[in-house]
Every structure is written in structure tokens, then in C-alpha cells.
Design a protein around this motif. Structure first.
Motif, PDB file in Angstrom:
ATOM      1  N   VAL A  10     -12.491  -5.548   5.234  1.00 14.46           N
ATOM      2  CA  VAL A  10     -12.973  -4.236   5.671  1.00 14.46           C
ATOM      3  C   VAL A  10     -11.810  -3.402   6.204  1.00 14.46           C
ATOM      4  N   ALA A  11     -10.960  -4.032   7.013  1.00 17.59           N
ATOM      5  CA  ALA A  11      -9.813  -3.320   7.592  1.00 17.59           C
ATOM      6  C   ALA A  11      -8.874  -2.821   6.495  1.00 17.59           C
ATOM      7  N   GLY A  12      -8.605  -3.660   5.503  1.00 17.63           N
ATOM      8  CA  GLY A  12      -7.704  -3.265   4.426  1.00 17.63           C
ATOM      9  C   GLY A  12      -8.248  -2.124   3.588  1.00 17.63           C
ATOM     10  N   ILE A  19      -5.610   6.424   4.001  1.00 21.19           N
ATOM     11  CA  ILE A  19      -4.328   6.855   3.456  1.00 21.19           C
ATOM     12  C   ILE A  19      -4.525   7.809   2.285  1.00 21.19           C
ATOM     13  N   SER A  20      -5.590   7.610   1.529  1.00 16.47           N
ATOM     14  CA  SER A  20      -5.862   8.464   0.376  1.00 16.47           C
ATOM     15  C   SER A  20      -6.033   9.907   0.824  1.00 16.47           C
ATOM     16  N   PRO A  21      -5.244  10.864   0.277  1.00 15.26           N
ATOM     17  CA  PRO A  21      -5.334  12.270   0.723  1.00 15.26           C
ATOM     18  C   PRO A  21      -6.712  12.850   0.458  1.00 15.26           C
ATOM     19  N   GLY A  22      -7.170  13.666   1.358  1.00 10.07           N
ATOM     20  CA  GLY A  22      -8.477  14.296   1.216  1.00 10.07           C
ATOM     21  C   GLY A  22      -8.726  15.283   2.340  1.00 10.07           C
ATOM     22  N   SER A 162      -6.373   5.491  14.602  1.00 15.61           N
ATOM     23  CA  SER A 162      -4.944   5.174  14.604  1.00 15.61           C
ATOM     24  C   SER A 162      -4.204   5.922  13.499  1.00 15.61           C
ATOM     25  N   TRP A 163      -4.758   5.901  12.290  1.00 15.54           N
ATOM     26  CA  TRP A 163      -4.080   6.543  11.166  1.00 15.54           C
ATOM     27  C   TRP A 163      -3.987   8.055  11.352  1.00 15.54           C
ATOM     28  N   PHE A 164      -5.115   8.675  11.657  1.00 12.54           N
ATOM     29  CA  PHE A 164      -5.104  10.135  11.753  1.00 12.54           C
ATOM     30  C   PHE A 164      -4.384  10.626  13.004  1.00 12.54           C
ATOM     31  N   SER A 165      -4.371   9.825  14.060  1.00 17.04           N
ATOM     32  CA  SER A 165      -3.561  10.168  15.229  1.00 17.04           C
ATOM     33  C   SER A 165      -2.079  10.114  14.872  1.00 17.04           C
TER      34      SER A 165
END
Length: 206
Positions: A10-12, A19-22, A162-165
Motif C-alpha cells: 500500500v505504501a509503495g 509522485i505521478s504529476p496531476g 510527506s510528499w506534498f509537504s
């Protein structure tokens, strides 16, 4: 029975989805170009939306929403309209003079506004229903204990935040800000056009 392999899966998949742009990434970066704080708050809004979609998927509602044609279509149109609105707002901002105070693709009056925009972009993405619904059905075993579902929602929220921050911090760095201030109008024109294009694509998708 160990559920850790499923939770890692699920985490992966969630990380790859982030990560996929959108639209989510566009919403965060356009706010972060104004200041770091609005970008981080928008990231929190998107993470909240993802946590809500994950919660719905845990109870099977995400898959139901993805299968109900009229409801899926309503969410899709609402998302398309909102993205076009943000794109038009960005393009209209091209008429403003460039300055460190207003150099932003999406001007933000308050932290609440940044949060609401991030939340709306996350909630009005109909593909989220299919993504989380199918992810949980295919990865998580049926009748998994409650703690697994709770851990899954926590993983989704933490990875999204975490990613978007991280993206908000990156796009609010001095070097990026300096480059943006020098090229504000062409960058805003591109970002506004991309937002409108994403909205149009979402409206035409079936």
C-alpha cells in the motif's frame, strides 16, 4: 498472519500515485510559489482528502462510488470546473504587476483558503475513488482486522502529507522563488494553461 507485506505494498503504490504529476501537485506548487506556509497548508488539505478517500475505501464506499456512473460523473464535472476556475484565476493574475508580495500563481488570503483549495482538489478528483477502492480490494485481504485498516489510512495520510509537504518546501526555496519572480508571467501562463487543460481532460474523460 503478518499483514506487513500488504501494508508495504500500500505504501509503495501510494507513493507512486503521489509522485505521478496531476492536479494535487499543481495545487501545492502553485500555493508554495507564493510562500511556504500556504503550500504546506494546501498539502495538508490534500492529505486530508486522501485520508477521507482511504476511509471510504476501507468501508467499501470508494469502490461503490467508482461504479455508480452518475455520482462518478458528478464528481468528475465538479473537479473539472474547479480546476478550470483555478486556471482562469491564475491567468487573470497575469495582469497584476510582479512584486515579491504578490508573486504567486494562486494568491491566498488565509491559511484556511489554502487548506480548502487543497481539500477541494483532492476530493473532486474522481480517479481517487477508483484508485483507493481498487487498491484496497486488490492489496488488502478480505476480513483484515481493524488495526490493519487503521494503519492503512495512517500510511496513506502520512505518505501524502510527506510528499506534498516536500514539494511545497522545494517550490518555496529561495532559488526557486528567485527564478519565479524573474519569470512570473510565463510561469503563471503555463501553470494556468495546465490547470485548464487538466480540467478539460477530466471533463472529457469517461
Amino acid at each position: 498472519m503478518s499483514y506487513f507485506p500488504q501494508l508495504f505494498a500500500v505504501a509503495g503504490v501510494m507513493l507512486l500515485g503521489c509522485i505521478s504529476p496531476g492536479p494535487d501537485l499543481m495545487a501545492v506548487t502553485s500555493h508554495a510559489l507564493a510562500k511556504r506556509r500556504p503550500g504546506l497548508i494546501a498539502a495538508f488539505g490534500i492529505a486530508s482528502a486522501h485520508a477521507l478517500w482511504a476511509t471510504l475505501a476501507v468501508f467499501g464506499l470508494g469502490l461503490i462510488l467508482a461504479q455508480v456512473a452518475w455520482l462518478y460523473g458528478a464528481i468528475r464535472i465538479a473537479g473539472a470546473v474547479y480546476l478550470v476556475y483555478l486556471g482562469v484565476k491564475t491567468l487573470l493574475g497575469l495582469r497584476q504587476p510582479a512584486s515579491p508580495m504578490n508573486a504567486a500563481a494562486l494568491p491566498v488570503r488565509s491559511g484556511l483558503q489554502a487548506y480548502q483549495r487543497g481539500l477541494m482538489v483532492g476530493l473532486t478528483n474522481p480517479k481517487a475513488a477508483a484508485f483507493f477502492g481498487s487498491l484496497f480490494v486488490t492489496v488488502l485481504p478480505a476480513h483484515a482486522p481493524l488495526w490493519v485498516h487503521a494503519a492503512t489510512i495512517g500510511i496513506v495520510a502520512s505518505i501524502s502529507l510527506s510528499w506534498f509537504s516536500a514539494m511545497a518546501i522545494l517550490f518555496s526555496t529561495r532559488r526557486v522563488q528567485h527564478g519565479y519572480n524573474r519569470l512570473r508571467k510565463p510561469i503563471d501562463a503555463v501553470m494556468g494553461s495546465i490547470l485548464i487543460g487538466l480540467g478539460a481532460k477530466l471533463a472529457m474523460d469517461r
